[in-house]
Design an enzyme around this catalytic site. Structure first.
Site, PDB file in Angstrom:
ATOM      1  N   SER A  92       0.765  -1.075  -0.011  1.00 57.64           N
ATOM      2  CA  SER A  92      -0.162  -0.090   0.005  1.00 57.64           C
ATOM      3  C   SER A  92       0.913   1.363   0.056  1.00 57.64           C
ATOM      4  O   SER A  92       2.063   1.196   0.019  1.00 57.64           O
ATOM      5  CB  SER A  92      -0.869  -0.044   1.253  1.00 57.64           C
ATOM      6  OG  SER A  92      -0.197   0.120   2.334  1.00 57.64           O
TER       7      SER A  92
ATOM      8  N   ASP B  65      -1.393  -1.726  -3.892  1.00 60.63           N
ATOM      9  CA  ASP B  65      -2.715  -1.695  -3.349  1.00 60.63           C
ATOM     10  C   ASP B  65      -3.303  -0.466  -3.251  1.00 60.63           C
ATOM     11  O   ASP B  65      -2.755   0.592  -2.576  1.00 60.63           O
ATOM     12  CB  ASP B  65      -2.419  -2.456  -1.876  1.00 60.63           C
ATOM     13  CG  ASP B  65      -4.039  -2.870  -1.543  1.00 60.63           C
ATOM     14  OD1 ASP B  65      -5.060  -3.133  -2.150  1.00 60.63           O
ATOM     15  OD2 ASP B  65      -4.013  -3.136  -0.304  1.00 60.63           O
ATOM     16  N   HIS B  66      -4.496  -0.174  -3.510  1.00 56.60           N
ATOM     17  CA  HIS B  66      -4.986   1.272  -3.489  1.00 56.60           C
ATOM     18  C   HIS B  66      -4.242   2.488  -3.783  1.00 56.60           C
ATOM     19  O   HIS B  66      -4.031   3.282  -3.176  1.00 56.60           O
ATOM     20  CB  HIS B  66      -5.649   1.400  -1.880  1.00 56.60           C
ATOM     21  CG  HIS B  66      -6.733   0.386  -1.615  1.00 56.60           C
ATOM     22  ND1 HIS B  66      -7.851   0.479  -2.185  1.00 56.60           N
ATOM     23  CD2 HIS B  66      -6.737  -0.923  -0.964  1.00 56.60           C
ATOM     24  CE1 HIS B  66      -8.737  -0.369  -1.700  1.00 56.60           C
ATOM     25  NE2 HIS B  66      -7.982  -1.281  -1.080  1.00 56.60           N
TER      26      HIS B  66
ATOM     27  N   GLU C  24     -11.284  -0.108  -9.641  1.00 53.80           N
ATOM     28  CA  GLU C  24     -12.257  -0.394  -8.629  1.00 53.80           C
ATOM     29  C   GLU C  24     -13.582   0.384  -9.007  1.00 53.80           C
ATOM     30  O   GLU C  24     -13.470   1.601  -9.158  1.00 53.80           O
ATOM     31  CB  GLU C  24     -11.855  -0.015  -7.406  1.00 53.80           C
ATOM     32  CG  GLU C  24     -13.013  -0.168  -6.384  1.00 53.80           C
ATOM     33  CD  GLU C  24     -12.440  -0.199  -4.764  1.00 53.80           C
ATOM     34  OE1 GLU C  24     -11.069  -0.638  -4.547  1.00 53.80           O
ATOM     35  OE2 GLU C  24     -13.465   0.071  -3.936  1.00 53.80           O
TER      36      GLU C  24
ATOM     37  N   HIS D 268     -13.076  -3.108   4.618  1.00 57.16           N
ATOM     38  CA  HIS D 268     -11.826  -3.281   4.959  1.00 57.16           C
ATOM     39  C   HIS D 268     -11.889  -3.124   6.491  1.00 57.16           C
ATOM     40  O   HIS D 268     -12.622  -2.563   7.470  1.00 57.16           O
ATOM     41  CB  HIS D 268     -10.941  -2.003   4.506  1.00 57.16           C
ATOM     42  CG  HIS D 268     -10.792  -2.177   2.936  1.00 57.16           C
ATOM     43  ND1 HIS D 268     -11.336  -1.336   2.073  1.00 57.16           N
ATOM     44  CD2 HIS D 268      -9.864  -2.763   2.198  1.00 57.16           C
ATOM     45  CE1 HIS D 268     -10.778  -1.529   0.797  1.00 57.16           C
ATOM     46  NE2 HIS D 268     -10.012  -2.429   0.930  1.00 57.16           N
TER      47      HIS D 268
ATOM     48  N   SER E 177     -10.633 -10.280   5.100  1.00 52.44           N
ATOM     49  CA  SER E 177     -10.237 -10.958   6.194  1.00 52.44           C
ATOM     50  C   SER E 177     -11.477 -11.479   6.967  1.00 52.44           C
ATOM     51  O   SER E 177     -12.518 -11.026   7.019  1.00 52.44           O
ATOM     52  CB  SER E 177      -9.453  -9.862   7.030  1.00 52.44           C
ATOM     53  OG  SER E 177      -8.307  -9.931   6.488  1.00 52.44           O
TER      54      SER E 177
ATOM     55  N   ASP F 226      -5.192  -8.538   4.702  1.00 54.80           N
ATOM     56  CA  ASP F 226      -4.336  -7.786   5.218  1.00 54.80           C
ATOM     57  C   ASP F 226      -4.638  -7.846   6.766  1.00 54.80           C
ATOM     58  O   ASP F 226      -3.760  -8.248   7.558  1.00 54.80           O
ATOM     59  CB  ASP F 226      -4.543  -6.027   4.701  1.00 54.80           C
ATOM     60  CG  ASP F 226      -3.367  -5.553   5.575  1.00 54.80           C
ATOM     61  OD1 ASP F 226      -2.360  -6.071   5.989  1.00 54.80           O
ATOM     62  OD2 ASP F 226      -3.316  -4.121   5.291  1.00 54.80           O
TER      63      ASP F 226
HETATM   64  P1  13P Z   1      -8.853  -6.713   4.891  1.00 51.14           P
HETATM   65  O1  13P Z   1      -8.802  -5.266   5.727  1.00 51.14           O
HETATM   66  O2  13P Z   1     -10.256  -7.340   5.230  1.00 51.14           O
HETATM   67  O3  13P Z   1      -7.854  -7.368   5.255  1.00 51.14           O
HETATM   68  O4  13P Z   1      -8.703  -6.284   3.227  1.00 51.14           O
HETATM   69  C1  13P Z   1      -7.713  -5.898   2.973  1.00 51.14           C
HETATM   70  C2  13P Z   1      -7.760  -5.326   1.641  1.00 51.14           C
HETATM   71  O5  13P Z   1      -8.556  -5.362   0.959  1.00 51.14           O
HETATM   72  C3  13P Z   1      -6.523  -4.529   1.130  1.00 51.14           C
HETATM   73  O6  13P Z   1      -6.818  -4.145  -0.242  1.00 51.14           O
HETATM   74  O1  G3H Z   2      -7.079  -1.915   2.238  1.00 48.22           O
HETATM   75  C1  G3H Z   2      -5.944  -1.493   2.561  1.00 48.22           C
HETATM   76  C2  G3H Z   2      -4.958  -2.316   3.226  1.00 48.22           C
HETATM   77  O2  G3H Z   2      -5.385  -2.988   4.409  1.00 48.22           O
HETATM   78  C3  G3H Z   2      -3.791  -1.462   3.333  1.00 48.22           C
HETATM   79  O3  G3H Z   2      -3.895  -0.538   4.539  1.00 48.22           O
HETATM   80  O4  G3H Z   2      -3.176   1.566   3.964  1.00 48.22           O
HETATM   81  O5  G3H Z   2      -2.900   0.792   6.415  1.00 48.22           O
HETATM   82  O6  G3H Z   2      -1.466   0.024   4.805  1.00 48.22           O
HETATM   83  P1  G3H Z   2      -2.936   0.597   4.738  1.00 48.22           P
HETATM   84 ZN    ZN Z   3      -8.534  -3.034  -0.329  1.00 47.47          ZN
END
Ligand code: 13P
Ligand code: G3H
Ligand code: ZN
Length: 353
Positions: free
Chosen positions: A50, A83-84, A136, A185, A219, A279
Site C-alpha cells: 500500500s 494496493d489502492h 475499482e 476493510h 479478512s 491484510d
Molecule cells: P482486509 O482489511 O479485510 O484484510 O482487506 C484488505 C484489503 O482489501 C487490501 O486491499
Molecule cells: O485496504 C487497505 C490495506 O489493508 C492497506 O492498509 O493503507 O493501512 O497499509 P494501509
Molecule cells: Zn482493499
C-alpha cells in the site's frame, strides 16, 4: 526467480476455479511468513504494497526483501502489486518495476475514475513486460490508513452496478476489476454474520466474462486472534495480572466484531473472483502472537511470585526475535489456511505452465 504479472495467474484461476490470495507486506516478518506459506502450499502469490507500506518501510527495502523471497521460492509465481494506488503512485510504481498496480478511483465521480484509470492503463500497457492494472468500481466500507470507505449500514447501497462495470471496462481497458459485494476493510466489518451479494458477482461476471474480479476486504477476523488480543493486551498494566486472575473482562481492547467467513471466500473463489485481498488477518495474527509471548511471560512471572519467588526469575522476552519469531510463524499459518480456502494451494505449477 518468477516475478510475473497477473495475466497467466488469473487465466489459471478462472480455468481451475480458484482465487489467488493477495497479502499485504509491510516488513520482513510479514513477507517471510507469506513466502514460507506459499512455498509450503505451492501456491501462486500476490504480494501487495500500500502507499502506507511504501512510506513506512521505503520501497527499496521491500523490493530487496521481495527479490530474496523470490530467489528462495523460484517455483512460485509472484506478483508485485500496488494496493489502492492514487494516480501519481500508480504511475511511479509502473516505472519502478511493479508487475501490477491498482488504481483506486472508486470515491471519485465516475467520469474522473474512468479518465484516470485509462491514463494508468495506457502507461502500464505500454511497458515491456506488460504491467497489469486493477481498477475499482463501487464502494467498500471500513477505514484503513489511506483507505476510507462507507459506513457499515451503507455498504449494501454501494454495490458495483453490472451495467456500469461493463461500460467501465470497455472505456478503460483495465485488466481486472475490484467490485463491491458487501465486504469492507479492516477489523470492524460486521457486528453480525455478514450477508454477501454473491448473486451480484454472477450478474457482474455475466456482463464482463473476460475480466477477472477482485474481492477486497476479505479478512475473516478469526475469533481466536481477537480473544488472544483481549486476553493479553492490557490497558492498565498495574491491574493486568489481578484482572486476569480474577477472570475480569472489562479491559477488553477489541469490541465484538466479525469478518468475512472463510466459507464465503471459498465460495467466491469458485465463481468469477480471481484475487482475494487479505491484510487485517495477518496484522491480527502477528500482533496477537506478540502479545501472547509477552502475556505468557507475565503469567510465568506471576506464578513465580505466587510460589514465593524462589529460584530463577522468569525472563521478559525483550529480544525481538523471541516474539517476532512466533509472530511470523502465526502469519505463515494463517496465510497457508487462506491458500487452502481459496483453492490456490498446489496451483503454482498450473500457473507456470
Ligand atoms: P482486509 O482489511 O479485510 O484484510 O482487506 C484488505 C484489503 O482489501 C487490501 O486491499
Ligand atoms: O485496504 C487497505 C490495506 O489493508 C492497506 O492498509 O493503507 O493501512 O497499509 P494501509
Ligand atoms: Zn482493499
Amino acid at each position: 526467480m518468477a516475478i510475473v504479472n497477473t495475466l497467466k495467474m488469473f487465466e489459471a484461476a478462472k480455468r481451475d476455479g480458484f482465487a489467488v490470495g493477495a497479502f499485504n507486506v509491510n516488513n520482513m516478518e510479514l513477507l517471510q511468513g507469506i513466502i514460507w506459506a506459499a512455498k509450503e502450499q505451492q501456491a501462486p502469490l500476490i504480494l501487495q504494497i500500500s502507499r502506507g507500506a511504501r512510506q513506512y518501510a521505503n520501497m527499496k527495502y521491500l523490493r530487496a526483501l521481495i527479490d530474496v523471497a523470490a530467489e528462495e521460492a523460484p517455483e512460485i509465481p509472484i506478483v508485485i502489486h500496488l494496493d489502492h494506488g492514487d494516480l501519481d503512485t500508480a504511475l511511479v510504481c509502473i516505472d519502478e518495476g511493479y508487475t501490477s498496480v491498482m488504481y483506486d478511483g472508486s470515491k471519485l465521480p465516475l467520469a474522473e475514475n474512468i479518465a484516470n484509470t485509462k491514463k494508468v492503463c495506457e502507461h502500464a500497457h505500454g511497458k515491456d513486460p506488460y504491467v497489469c492494472v486493477e481498477a475499482e468500481l463501487g464502494m467498500l466500507g471500513g477505514i484503513e490508513e489511506d483507505v476510507v470507505g462507507v459506513a457499515e449500514e451503507d455498504v449494501m447501497k454501494f454495490l458495483t452496478d453490472p451495467d456500469e462495470a461493463e461500460q467501465f471496462v470497455k472505456d478503460t481497458g483495465c485488466d481486472s476489476l475490484a467490485v463491491a459485494i458487501g465486504t469492507s476493510h479492516g477489523a470492524y466489518k460486521f457486528k453480525h454474520e455478514p450477508k454477501l451479494a454473491f448473486d451480484r458477482i454472477d450478474e457482474i461476471a455475466a456482463k464482463i466474462p473476460d475480466t477477472p474480479l477482485v474481492m477486497h476486504g476479505s479478512s475473516s477476523v478469526p475469533a481466536e486472534f481477537v480473544a488472544a488480543i483481549n486476553k493479553y493486551a492490557v490497558l492498565d498494566q498495574s491491574n493486568a495480572e489481578l484482572c486476569r486472575v480474577a477472570g475480569e473482562s472489562n479491559w477488553e481492547q477489541m469490541p465484538k466484531t466479525m469478518g468475512v467467513p472463510e466459507e464465503a471466500i471459498a465460495r467466491a473463489a469458485k465463481m468469477a473472483v480471481c484475487k482475494v485481498n487479505i491484510d487485517t488477518d495477518l496484522r491480527l495474527a502477528l500482533t496477537s502472537s506478540i502479545l501472547r509471548a509477552w502475556g505468557e511471560s507475565n503469567d510465568a512471572l506471576w506464578a513465580w511470585m505466587q510460589a514465593g519467588s524462589e529460584g530463577k526469575r522468569p525472563d521478559f522476552p525483550f529480544d525481538p526475535r523471541k516474539y517476532l519469531g512466533p509472530g511470523r510463524e502465526a502469519v505463515k499459518a494463517i496465510v497457508a489456511r487462506k491458500m487452502q480456502a481459496l483453492g490456490s494451494a498446489g496451483k503454482a505449477k498450473s500457473v507456470m505452465g
